[in-house]
Scaffold this active site. Structure first.
Site, PDB file in Angstrom:
ATOM      1  N   GLU A  14      34.996  33.493  29.068  1.00  0.00           N
ATOM      2  CA  GLU A  14      35.684  33.418  30.281  1.00  0.00           C
ATOM      3  C   GLU A  14      35.607  32.113  31.190  1.00  0.00           C
ATOM      4  OE1 GLU A  14      35.106  37.040  32.605  1.00  0.00           O
ATOM      5  OE2 GLU A  14      35.794  38.278  31.011  1.00  0.00           O
TER       6      GLU A  14
ATOM      7  N   GLU B 100      35.509  42.363  25.350  1.00  0.00           N
ATOM      8  CA  GLU B 100      35.284  43.085  26.474  1.00  0.00           C
ATOM      9  C   GLU B 100      36.240  44.269  26.898  1.00  0.00           C
ATOM     10  OE1 GLU B 100      33.444  41.039  29.814  1.00  0.00           O
ATOM     11  OE2 GLU B 100      32.310  39.679  28.710  1.00  0.00           O
TER      12      GLU B 100
HETATM   13  C1  FCB Z   1      33.495  40.191  32.823  1.00  0.00           C
HETATM   14  C2  FCB Z   1      32.282  39.204  32.446  1.00  0.00           C
HETATM   15  C3  FCB Z   1      31.208  40.477  32.292  1.00  0.00           C
HETATM   16  C4  FCB Z   1      31.243  41.561  33.105  1.00  0.00           C
HETATM   17  C5  FCB Z   1      32.541  42.193  33.276  1.00  0.00           C
HETATM   18  C6  FCB Z   1      32.540  43.442  34.127  1.00  0.00           C
HETATM   19  O1  FCB Z   1      34.289  39.017  33.529  1.00  0.00           O
HETATM   20  O2  FCB Z   1      32.410  38.403  31.277  1.00  0.00           O
HETATM   21  O3  FCB Z   1      29.965  39.374  32.257  1.00  0.00           O
HETATM   22  O4  FCB Z   1      30.449  40.861  34.464  1.00  0.00           O
HETATM   23  O5  FCB Z   1      33.386  41.311  33.793  1.00  0.00           O
END
Ligand code: FCB
Length: 444
Positions: A164, A355
């Site tokens: 990110e 994620e």
């Molecule tokens: C993302 C991050 C991860 C976690 C989630 C909730 O932006 O990559 O580390 O904090 O959010």
């Protein structure tokens, strides 16, 4: 329950600073997150990652939980300051040995290791020299990537360079909510973006040289939805779309910055464009084996001239909210995946959702956490993936965020995202109901 393609990768994800603890052990150097979390007022309740989930000492127990869950893959990150305590020069054998042992433990459990090289814990020594504002940090990242590649390339299934970079730019360099806590507007934001992208391209080169099997990146995406029909909200949404969804992907897959971003930077911070040197975009556009997609919620956008982004992002009205207040909108994940296909076509490599998950107000009662909202969340987002696949997106896996409750950055320990509940006093782990649900789901 829709079928997912044969060979679909079932994973869970974590990040080093959020789980490892042991910040002063094994020769680890300091990172920007150590400094930031120890600065009064930065983190909710004054929490730090000093101990976190103590995963550094308990990784075997954690891998056993992954095995019980039936994961076929685990996404973790490597703490750069464990590998290079000063961010440059000598590598620390004890740091590499930890990730080596974790990798072997995973393989022995039948779980593919998917390491990320940078999940935000930049060595403090590099920050002291300007961090991502300094082009040299990209060169340092290339060296670091090669050192990790030499150690793990023979066993890692897929490497991600960065996690990110948009969040690092936005929260770390523009809004000051994350480490290193800068509020530098678009000039600093764009510098941090370009140097991260350059670092990514250089690391791809280094990882390939070290023999990596698959190399990608984990970007976060959020469809930008204007909150109203007002022109101003439409314009603000288009601008945020360019910054959030295209700035970190057009250079990778098309070898150019989006015109909307170049316009914006040349209006507000023209000198930042001089940071782009000839050859940089070719380095950045090194071919990738996969694209990692982190997704949480859409950007529901209202124009806001006060914000450095020209936009204010709020929840989507009428939708369920997580404990964090984030909107639950699975169809925006389908849109994210089909938008990538539409924009980049055959230039888009295979996608993994690296994620997806939610924070819930979990409580442990009589040894049980009844988090059906989390099970529903994952089921709905897996359905959203299946819907995107049915529309032609090539999605090959899903990593739940997160394996276990952990240090949620500026929110400290107040937001629980795990499939496993962690008692941060005792370090006792308790699989939540969602863990048992996902186990059945993986088992088909
Ligand atoms: C993302 C991050 C991860 C976690 C989630 C909730 O932006 O990559 O580390 O904090 O959010």
């Amino acid at each position: 329950m829709s079928d997912l393609p044969a060979g679909f990768v079932w994973g869970a994800a974590t990040a080093a600073y959020q789980i490892e603890g042991a910040v002063a052990e094994g020769g680890r150097g300091a990172s920007v997150w150590d400094t930031f979390s120890h600065t009064a007022g930065r983190i909710k309740n004054g929490d730090t990652g000093d101990v976190a989930c103590d995963h550094f000492h308990r990784y075997k127990e954690d891998v056993a939980l992954m095995k019980e869950l039936g994961l076929t893959a685990y996404r973790f990150s490597i703490a750069w300051p464990r590998v290079q305590p000063e961010g440059r020069g000598r590598t620390n054998a004890a740091g590499l040995a930890f990730y080596d042992a974790l990798t072997d433990e995973l393989l022995n459990a039948g779980i593919q290791p998917w390491p990320t090289l940078f999940h935000w814990d930049l060595p403090q020594a590099l920050e002291d020299d300007g961090g991502w504002l300094n082009r040299d940090t990209a060169h340092r990242f290339e060296d670091y990537a090669f050192a990790v590649g030499e150690q793990l390339a023979d066993r890692a299934a897929g490497f991600m360079t960065l996690n990110e970079p948009f969040v690092v730019m936005a929260l770390g360099y523009m809004l000051g909510i994350h480490a290193p806590g800068h509020q530098l507007g678009l000039a600093g934001g764009f510098a941090s973006a370009h140097h991260q992208l350059l670092a990514h391209g250089m690391a791809v080169r280094a990882l390939r040289e070290a023999g990596a099997r698959q190399v990608g990146i984990a970007n976060n995406y959020a469809p930008a939805w204007p909150a109203t029909d007002r022109d101003a909200d439409h314009e603000a949404a288009a601008q945020l779309d360019a910054l959030h969804n295209h700035l970190f992907t057009d250079p990778l897959l098309r070898g150019q910055y989006p015109a909307a971003v170049l316009d914006l930077v040349s209006t507000h911070a023209p000198e930042a464009l001089n940071l782009i040197q000839s050859g940089d975009l070719a380095t950045i556009a090194a071919p990738l084996d996969f694209l990692g997609v982190n997704y949480y919620q859409p950007d529901h956008v209202t124009a806001d001239p006060q914000s450095p982004f020209g936009a204010k992002v709020e929840g989507v009205p009428g939708r369920e909210r997580t404990h964090f207040g984030w909107s639950v909108v699975p169809e925006a994940l389908t849109q994210t995946l089909t938008d990538l296909k539409a924009r980049y076509g055959d230039d888009c490599p295979p996608i993994y959702v690296t994620e997806s998950g939610c924070s819930q107000p979990d409580v442990l009662i009589d040894g049980r956490v009844r988090d059906e909202a989390r099970s529903r969340y994952h089921e709905a987002h897996l359905e959203a993936v299946a819907a995107a696949i049915a529309r032609g997106a090539d999605v090959r896996g899903y990593f739940a965020w997160s394996l276990m409750d952990n240090f949620e950055w500026a929110e400290g320990y107040s937001q629980r995202f795990g499939l496993v509940y962690v008692d941060f006093e005792t370090q006792e782990r308790t699989p939540k109901d969602s863990f048992h649900w996902l186990k059945r789901r993986i088992g088909g």
